[in-house]
Scaffold this active site. Structure first.
Site, PDB file in Angstrom:
ATOM      1  N   GLU A 105       0.746  -1.021   0.050  1.00 16.41           N
ATOM      2  CA  GLU A 105       0.036  -0.215   0.009  1.00 16.41           C
ATOM      3  C   GLU A 105       0.999   1.359  -0.138  1.00 16.41           C
ATOM      4  O   GLU A 105       1.911   1.196   0.612  1.00 16.41           O
ATOM      5  CB  GLU A 105      -0.921   0.119   1.086  1.00 16.41           C
ATOM      6  CG  GLU A 105      -2.097  -1.051   1.215  1.00 16.41           C
ATOM      7  CD  GLU A 105      -1.454  -2.411   1.891  1.00 16.41           C
ATOM      8  OE1 GLU A 105      -2.267  -3.336   1.879  1.00 16.41           O
ATOM      9  OE2 GLU A 105      -0.412  -2.179   2.649  1.00 16.41           O
ATOM     10  N   TYR A 117       7.309   2.270  -7.972  1.00 15.83           N
ATOM     11  CA  TYR A 117       6.901   1.088  -7.863  1.00 15.83           C
ATOM     12  C   TYR A 117       6.356   0.349  -9.460  1.00 15.83           C
ATOM     13  O   TYR A 117       6.547  -0.710  -9.504  1.00 15.83           O
ATOM     14  CB  TYR A 117       5.554   0.692  -6.832  1.00 15.83           C
ATOM     15  CG  TYR A 117       6.061   1.081  -5.327  1.00 15.83           C
ATOM     16  CD1 TYR A 117       7.184   0.267  -4.727  1.00 15.83           C
ATOM     17  CD2 TYR A 117       5.381   1.923  -4.692  1.00 15.83           C
ATOM     18  CE1 TYR A 117       7.466   0.686  -3.494  1.00 15.83           C
ATOM     19  CE2 TYR A 117       5.958   2.219  -3.241  1.00 15.83           C
ATOM     20  CZ  TYR A 117       6.928   1.396  -2.743  1.00 15.83           C
ATOM     21  OH  TYR A 117       7.330   1.652  -1.330  1.00 15.83           O
TER      22      TYR A 117
END
Length: 154
Positions: A105, A117
């Site tokens: 998250e 990411y």
């Protein structure tokens, strides 16, 4: 810059906590890191060339999945490849433990981390509404996932 990544030790927690507080408005406490070490969560620190702890990372592994809990680079070292180095360490470890996928998250407002990411193959799979504390109440988390290399079965 070259980073030396090694397993986090209890003696590192002062520096880890310092970096966490410098990097985040709602940092993890020292106690959280102590618990992670006590429970055996895979945890690393990255040292700069002069031996300073510049960043850290923590994850869990269970039932073929890795879950990235924390990746932190002290603000002084951000933008120098440290986050990517720590992320690669987490992915390599998860693959070495035969994990099939990784989750994490990230704050919806943390565009630099989301870009990191995504550039590493993570894709958005959901949103957790009100997941993070925020000065104005709560902030959503973007949930990201990456499929890992599947080991060859013999």
């Amino acid at each position: 810059m070259a980073w030396r990544v090694r397993a986090m030790q209890a003696d590192d927690l002062d520096a880890v906590t310092f970096n966490e507080q410098a990097a985040y408005p709602f940092p993890w406490s020292r106690g959280i890191f102590e618990d992670c070490l006590q429970f055996g969560y895979p945890s690393w620190v990255a040292e700069s060339e002069n031996g300073d702890i510049a960043g850290h990372a923590v994850m869990t592994l269970a039932v073929g999945e890795g879950h990235i809990l924390n990746v932190c680079a002290h603000p002084h070292f951000q933008g120098m490849g440290l986050g990517r180095c720590l992320l690669n360490t987490l992915v390599d470890h998860a693959e070495g433990e035969a994990a099939q996928r990784m989750f994490l998250e990230v704050r919806a407002s943390n565009h630099a981390a989301i870009q990191l990411y995504r550039s590493a193959g993570f894709e958005e799979v959901g949103v957790r509404r009100g997941y993070y504390p925020d000065d104005d109440g709560r902030e959503d988390a973007v949930v990201l996932c990456r499929e890992l290399k599947t080991p060859v079965a013999y």
